[in-house]
Motif scaffolding. Sequence first.
Motif, PDB file in Angstrom:
ATOM      1  N   ARG A  55     -10.236 -14.634 -19.844  1.00 49.17           N
ATOM      2  CA  ARG A  55      -9.457 -14.749 -18.612  1.00 49.17           C
ATOM      3  C   ARG A  55      -9.208 -16.218 -18.264  1.00 49.17           C
ATOM      4  NH1 ARG A  55     -13.093 -10.767 -16.560  1.00 49.17           N
ATOM      5  NH2 ARG A  55     -13.961 -12.308 -15.108  1.00 49.17           N
ATOM      6  N   ARG A  94      -5.595  -9.202 -14.896  1.00 45.04           N
ATOM      7  CA  ARG A  94      -6.534  -9.361 -16.010  1.00 45.04           C
ATOM      8  C   ARG A  94      -7.972  -9.163 -15.540  1.00 45.04           C
ATOM      9  NH1 ARG A  94      -2.737 -13.344 -17.673  1.00 45.04           N
ATOM     10  NH2 ARG A  94      -3.809 -15.001 -16.539  1.00 45.04           N
ATOM     11  N   ARG A  95      -8.276  -9.595 -14.337  1.00 46.56           N
ATOM     12  CA  ARG A  95      -9.627  -9.407 -13.804  1.00 46.56           C
ATOM     13  C   ARG A  95      -9.924  -7.926 -13.585  1.00 46.56           C
ATOM     14  NH1 ARG A  95      -9.296 -12.797  -9.921  1.00 46.56           N
ATOM     15  NH2 ARG A  95      -8.984 -11.389  -8.158  1.00 46.56           N
ATOM     16  N   TRP A  98      -9.411  -5.869 -17.688  1.00 48.15           N
ATOM     17  CA  TRP A  98      -9.885  -6.396 -18.968  1.00 48.15           C
ATOM     18  C   TRP A  98     -10.533  -5.326 -19.836  1.00 48.15           C
ATOM     19  CZ3 TRP A  98     -14.878  -5.830 -20.435  1.00 48.15           C
ATOM     20  CH2 TRP A  98     -15.824  -5.568 -19.440  1.00 48.15           C
TER      21      TRP A  98
END
Length: 276
Positions: A55, A94-95, A98
């Motif tokens: 990330r 993305r957090r 993932w």
Amino acid sequence: MTQIKVLNNSGRKLNGFAKNIELLADQIAPLVEDISRLKLPDTVVIRLMTPQAWRRARSRHDMRRMMAEASKLKPSTDSMRTATLTAKAARIDRRKTWAAVGGEFVDFTNGAEIVILPAALQEMGLLGSNESHSMVLAHELAHGAQHHVDAGMTWAQMKTHFPRERGTCDRSYGFLLEGHAHWVAHAITARLHGQSTTVKPGEGATSRHQSIHDSAEQQGYRRFHDRALQCVSKVIEDNGVEQFNRVWNAPELVPLVSESSNTEDWPQRLADELAK
């Protein structure tokens, strides 16, 4: 012959996994070239990363790309504001998601490479699934071949923060690139395993991954990819791989955004264009 270089940045406990990835990639890379009729670069780097490191690296890369594009394209204030908000939304996404990202092709500033997230594969219940690893590697290596064929130009159009300034607002580069990568990966896994493989949650998938997988956003994402695969399959079936590959040097053949909503319009337009 393409050299595969696997870098394990996820801890020594995954050294065995890294070796297996290297062996699979050595087997799959020549198949990517044979099926796609595209060349891979002389060296392909595959990096095993932790989700946190991935990330951070992606965020830094996106910011560098955005600033480099802004310096070159001189976007309007509105375009710059939109790009900044889009980049922020991507960081948040993305957090949150993932655990659904087994692998990703990334054209980092210091060179394009494939990132594998073993922790995400663990969440998906697929860390020990060679068939799923084959699908991930075939898909991402196909992206590597796409990137290499035109020195990253088509990839840059898909990843741009400023489609208005590039004049690509009406084009769906993702539909082309993802559909083609899925087509290559399905053909390779069918050759290796007797039938094409679909990456889906394994029996040991966590509730976190299952929740992401079942979300409306992810379902829409999969439908988009399914349509893209169907379109690329249709174009290649009707016209052949060599004819399809004209698209990498002909921006006018890239699907329109409006054509990505169905499986008929783009193949029909390409059939007409390729017949000229």
